[in-house]
Enzyme design. Structure first.
Site, PDB file in Angstrom:
ATOM      1  N   ASP A  77     -33.289 -36.914   3.640  1.00 40.44           N
ATOM      2  CA  ASP A  77     -32.515 -36.189   2.635  1.00 40.44           C
ATOM      3  C   ASP A  77     -32.540 -36.886   1.285  1.00 40.44           C
ATOM      4  O   ASP A  77     -32.822 -38.086   1.178  1.00 40.44           O
ATOM      5  CB  ASP A  77     -31.073 -36.000   3.100  1.00 40.44           C
ATOM      6  CG  ASP A  77     -30.343 -37.322   3.336  1.00 40.44           C
ATOM      7  OD1 ASP A  77     -30.968 -38.264   3.877  1.00 40.44           O
ATOM      8  OD2 ASP A  77     -29.155 -37.428   2.985  1.00 40.44           O
ATOM      9  N   GLU A 138     -28.157 -39.490   5.185  1.00 43.63           N
ATOM     10  CA  GLU A 138     -27.869 -40.844   4.689  1.00 43.63           C
ATOM     11  C   GLU A 138     -27.184 -40.797   3.339  1.00 43.63           C
ATOM     12  O   GLU A 138     -26.266 -41.591   3.063  1.00 43.63           O
ATOM     13  CB  GLU A 138     -29.168 -41.648   4.593  1.00 43.63           C
ATOM     14  CG  GLU A 138     -28.960 -43.140   4.340  1.00 43.63           C
ATOM     15  CD  GLU A 138     -28.769 -43.512   2.872  1.00 43.63           C
ATOM     16  OE1 GLU A 138     -28.248 -44.613   2.592  1.00 43.63           O
ATOM     17  OE2 GLU A 138     -29.130 -42.690   1.999  1.00 43.63           O
TER      18      GLU A 138
END
Length: 382
Positions: A77, A138
């Site tokens: 991400d 994350e």
């Protein structure tokens, strides 16, 4: 035997031009679909951990080794909203590559694949000694992947985390712990010109809390408390009925984490403005990564491997958080910042130093090879 830079850049361009913000499940899953065949071609088995709100996570192990000693952690991400890649697609200029997530951490995803491919092509079975976790949240605190990381880290001898290297090439051996809290204040609305005395200002109450929270700062000892975003009110001539504050916390030690969390709860336990109510949510998301003897020893190995490649490897500490905090808190020797070199992450000026892509890929490969030898767990090459 070297890695193929042109091939790496081709894959990197594909990845960068895929929107994959943390809340863009479709985009992150698209990145995962692009990556997985590369691991499967190397003989790895991919386990998908499905998620409803964020992208799916993946646990990747070689078919010949269900219990590898080395854990590699990387995330798919980014912080960028959907549509950013159309506005700022992948570009190359003067030895640097630009684009959303190019250094944090799509270049690292490419490096992991090509480091493993390098080892296999040279006949080293060290690549079979690695388990890879690709997580999808994350950038928003690894809320759904923390448990997975900690579960898979059990019994591991080493953890290598693929956040980018610092601008000077340093790897990371120490990080501050971090937390996020939200303060929601409920008051009573009233017209500020006609009957202000009947109102109970949520904004006023939040202001009191902001001042008290910022008094908790102790930068000398690594404590940072910042109310970075506030919302509230409906109109300038109305006493506010609601107000919200978003709080970021950084600490240097586990003891500080407990103390600061307790103090925040204490600040929010009672109102300064009579008639207002406070709701506090959130917690300390990541423990601090402390440089102990185990981390120092792993860093020394990486430094030695770098010297063999003609690279001077230095280490540093940083206030930013990462998944390295989870593995290091479990007592597993962990080093972070093993990705390529770049800068300006999370901004429209984010870049990768292209020359570092192959350099740091080879460093990662050689470190894996050295760590596999350290454990004497080679299996027979294919």
């Amino acid at each position: 035997m070297e890695v193929n830079l042109n091939e790496m850049l081709t894959l990197l361009e594909k990845l960068v031009n895929m929107d994959s913000g943390s809340n863009d499940k479709e985009g992150v899953d698209r990145v995962g679909r692009e990556l997985l065949p590369y691991f499967e071609q190397l003989g790895f088995q991919v386990k998908r951990i499905s998620q409803k709100e964020v992208g799916d996570h993946f646990v990747i192990k070689h078919l010949k080794n269900p219990h590898p000693p080395i854990l590699v952690v990387a995330h798919m991400d980014t912080v960028f909203e959907k549509g950013t890649t159309k506005e700022r697609p992948f570009t190359i200029n003067n030895g640097k590559a630009y684009g959303p997530g190019v250094i944090d951490m799509k270049a690292s995803l490419v490096a992991v694949i090509y480091a493993l491919r390098y080892l296999k092509n040279k006949g080293s079975s060290a690549y079979q000694q690695v388990e890879i976790i690709l997580n999808s949240d994350e950038e928003i605190g690894s809320v759904t992947s923390r448990e997975l990381i900690e579960k898979e880290a059990l019994g591991k001898s080493f953890a290598l985390v693929m956040e980018p290297a610092r601008r000077d090439g340093s790897v990371v051996t120490e990080r501050r712990g971090s937390g996020r809290f939200t303060i929601e204040v409920h008051g009573k609305a009233a017209h500020s010109g006609i009957e202000p005395e009947k109102g109970r200002s949520a904004i006023e109450e939040l202001a009191h809390k902001i001042v008290k929270l910022h008094e908790l700062n102790d930068h000398e000892h690594g404590i940072s408390v910042n109310v970075g975003m506030i919302e509230g009110g409906d109109a300038v001539n109305t006493v506010s009925a609601t107000a919200t504050g978003h709080v970021d916390v950084r600490v240097a030690t586990l003891e500080q984490a407990e103390q600061v969390e307790h103090k925040i709860e204490e600040v929010c336990s009672s109102s300064d403005v009579k008639g207002t109510e406070i709701e506090l949510t959130g917690d300390m998301r990541r423990p601090p990564m402390l440089k102990d003897e185990k981390i120092e020893s792993l860093f020394h190995i990486i430094k030695e491997v770098g010297a063999e490649l003609g690279i001077e490897i230095k280490d540093t500490k940083t206030g930013g958080g990462s998944d390295a905090s989870f593995t290091s808190a479990m007592g597993i020797p962990t080093v972070d910042g093993l990705g390529p070199i770049g800068g300006n992450a999370h901004s429209d000026r984010e870049y990768l130093e292209i020359s570092s892509l192959t350099e740091r890929t080879l460093l990662l490969a050689k470190v894996i090879e050295r760590l596999a030898l350290e454990k004497e767990v080679y299996v027979q090459s294919e």
